[in-house]
Design an enzyme around this catalytic site. Structure first.
Site, PDB file in Angstrom:
ATOM      1  N   GLU A  14       0.822  -1.204   0.000  1.00  0.00           N
ATOM      2  CA  GLU A  14       0.000   0.000   0.000  1.00  0.00           C
ATOM      3  C   GLU A  14       0.859   1.258   0.000  1.00  0.00           C
ATOM      4  O   GLU A  14       1.979   1.269   0.516  1.00  0.00           O
ATOM      5  CB  GLU A  14      -0.944   0.008   1.218  1.00  0.00           C
ATOM      6  N   CYS A  66       3.349   8.657   0.605  1.00  0.00           N
ATOM      7  CA  CYS A  66       3.790   7.769   1.675  1.00  0.00           C
ATOM      8  C   CYS A  66       3.975   6.394   1.047  1.00  0.00           C
ATOM      9  O   CYS A  66       3.009   5.810   0.531  1.00  0.00           O
ATOM     10  CB  CYS A  66       2.749   7.727   2.787  1.00  0.00           C
ATOM     11  N   CYS A  76       5.582  -6.633   7.547  1.00  0.00           N
ATOM     12  CA  CYS A  76       6.569  -6.082   8.485  1.00  0.00           C
ATOM     13  C   CYS A  76       6.864  -7.132   9.544  1.00  0.00           C
ATOM     14  O   CYS A  76       5.981  -7.905   9.923  1.00  0.00           O
ATOM     15  CB  CYS A  76       6.013  -4.810   9.140  1.00  0.00           C
ATOM     16  N   CYS A  79       4.971  -3.983  16.186  1.00  0.00           N
ATOM     17  CA  CYS A  79       4.568  -2.862  17.054  1.00  0.00           C
ATOM     18  C   CYS A  79       3.083  -3.025  17.374  1.00  0.00           C
ATOM     19  O   CYS A  79       2.273  -3.273  16.474  1.00  0.00           O
ATOM     20  CB  CYS A  79       4.826  -1.528  16.368  1.00  0.00           C
ATOM     21  N   CYS A 135       0.167  -0.849  15.524  1.00  0.00           N
ATOM     22  CA  CYS A 135       0.221  -0.659  14.070  1.00  0.00           C
ATOM     23  C   CYS A 135      -0.358  -1.865  13.343  1.00  0.00           C
ATOM     24  O   CYS A 135       0.047  -3.009  13.590  1.00  0.00           O
ATOM     25  CB  CYS A 135       1.685  -0.444  13.658  1.00  0.00           C
ATOM     26  N   GLU A 167       9.800  -1.822   7.667  1.00  0.00           N
ATOM     27  CA  GLU A 167      10.852  -1.042   8.337  1.00  0.00           C
ATOM     28  C   GLU A 167      11.958  -0.753   7.317  1.00  0.00           C
ATOM     29  O   GLU A 167      12.693  -1.655   6.912  1.00  0.00           O
ATOM     30  CB  GLU A 167      11.396  -1.843   9.527  1.00  0.00           C
ATOM     31  N   SER A 184      11.601   6.970   7.733  1.00  0.00           N
ATOM     32  CA  SER A 184      11.176   6.796   9.118  1.00  0.00           C
ATOM     33  C   SER A 184      11.555   5.406   9.609  1.00  0.00           C
ATOM     34  O   SER A 184      11.325   4.419   8.927  1.00  0.00           O
ATOM     35  CB  SER A 184       9.658   6.981   9.216  1.00  0.00           C
ATOM     36  N   SER A 198      10.362   6.849  14.979  1.00  0.00           N
ATOM     37  CA  SER A 198       9.079   6.585  15.634  1.00  0.00           C
ATOM     38  C   SER A 198       9.364   6.257  17.092  1.00  0.00           C
ATOM     39  O   SER A 198       9.758   5.143  17.411  1.00  0.00           O
ATOM     40  CB  SER A 198       8.377   5.401  14.947  1.00  0.00           C
ATOM     41  N   CYS A 250      -1.926   7.048   9.581  1.00  0.00           N
ATOM     42  CA  CYS A 250      -0.735   6.482  10.226  1.00  0.00           C
ATOM     43  C   CYS A 250      -1.091   5.257  11.061  1.00  0.00           C
ATOM     44  O   CYS A 250      -1.980   5.311  11.895  1.00  0.00           O
ATOM     45  CB  CYS A 250      -0.109   7.562  11.109  1.00  0.00           C
TER      46      CYS A 250
END
Length: 350
Positions: free
Chosen positions: A96, A109, A116, A120, A123, A168, A199, A222, A341
């Protein structure tokens, strides 16, 4: 019986490698630069677009290579004009990317991995498995396709890129840096590195490597808690990358690059929204020049976190500003289409 040639991804070849192939195939070496320009300056998606190449050469390229271009699979349009895209990769995987329009900028973005591995807790992407890294061309394609969308929908080209989508970036270090090179190079899209932000959730040794490589783009961390106990609870990566090790890595990065750092701080109701939390964050900010973006939380079905109230958020920001820290409160965009986010996870639209 004809031998089936396994085609290579042409975008994984350097100009020199292309040149060697072309000379071996009886073609003049200067054609390598022409092919490279088509791929990276003009964003050609197949060999038939390369109109200044002889047809016979285009056929040779087709026999040996593919472009493996990403395509827009679905687009969803938010009431606030944000556009979320699912992109289909050549192997069928889906990622995405989001176009975020604002009065003073058009931001893409982009994702750096399929899924991932960091888990986290707040998320949505962290609840997916990491299938693989994206190659530089797949990251580049997101930028090209979102730029096209910005021009078609709003008549304005992209101005900024944030590597804040799925994955990441520092766990796909080499490919992310190659993609930045393709985007910023005069032989590529020729965008300014100062308009790109990468990021990270915080991998100390890779932050140091960014310093050694003296990168020109912006770095965002982050953070979301400036105390190890709380950060461990929501970001398991902190167990191997403590705040102390991150502070050391960031200082090293700043000495090498002279680039200030942005700290992203999602503010959760009753978890990290108190003045004690703000004091801990202010103390962490003293290590090097920085600014803080306080980010509104966007609840997801996998987790029970909620966004902090307006009064708590404002008091938190006021405290930081009184400490002399540049602080912005970022309002979420694209919440109604799960584009905000922390909300990126593959969900097919019915």
């Amino acid at each position: 019986m004809n031998e089936v040639v396994e085609k290579k991804n042409i975008r994984n070849l350097s100009v020199e490698e292309l040149k060697k192939f072309l000379i071996a195939a009886g073609e003049p070496g200067f054609r390598a630069k022409q092919v490279s320009d088509w791929l990276w300056m003009k964003s050609a998606r197949d060999f038939d677009e390369m109109s200044n190449l002889p047809k016979a050469l285009r056929e040779k390229l087709k026999e040996q290579f593919t472009v493996n271009a990403a395509t827009v699979h679905q687009s969803q349009y938010s009431s606030d004009k944000t556009i979320k895209n699912t992109f289909k990769l050549s192997d069928g995987n889906i990622i995405e990317g989001v176009l975020i329009p604002a009065p003073d900028r058009m931001t893409a973005c982009v994702s750096s991995q399929v899924g991932c591995s960091l888990t986290c807790k707040f998320c949505a992407t962290g609840y997916m498995e990491r299938k693989r890294n994206l190659d530089p061309g797949e990251i580049y394609d997101q930028v090209v396709l979102i730029d096209k969308q910005a021009r078609e929908n709003y008549g304005i080209p992209l101005s900024n890129i944030v590597y804040m989508g799925m994955g990441e970036p520092l766990l796909n270090y080499a490919n992310v840096l190659k993609s930045v090179d393709r985007i910023t190079s005069e032989d590529g899209l020729n965008m300014s590195a100062k308009r790109i932000t990468v990021s990270t959730a915080g991998i100390a040794k890779m932050i140091k490597k960014l310093g050694d490589d003296q990168v020109k783009f912006n770095l965002a961390l982050s953070l979301h808690a400036a105390n190890d106990t709380k950060r461990n609870e929501i970001m398991p990566i902190n167990e191997q990358n403590t705040l102390k090790s991150l502070a050391e890595a960031l200082k090293y990065y700043f000495i090498k690059t002279k680039n200030p750092v942005t700290y992203e701080y999602i503010i959760f109701d009753g978890f990290n929204d108190g003045l004690q939390d703000a004091a801990e964050l202010a103390k962490f900010c003293k290590h090097l020049p920085c600014k803080v973006n306080i980010i509104e939380y966007n609840p997801i079905s996998f987790a029970s976190f909620q966004n902090a109230g307006e009064d708590k958020t404002e008091a938190f920001a006021v405290y930081l500003r009184k400490q002399g820290i540049i602080t912005n409160v970022r309002r979420s965009r694209g919440k109604d289409i799960d584009a905000a986010c922390g909300q990126l996870a593959i969900k097919e639209k019915a």
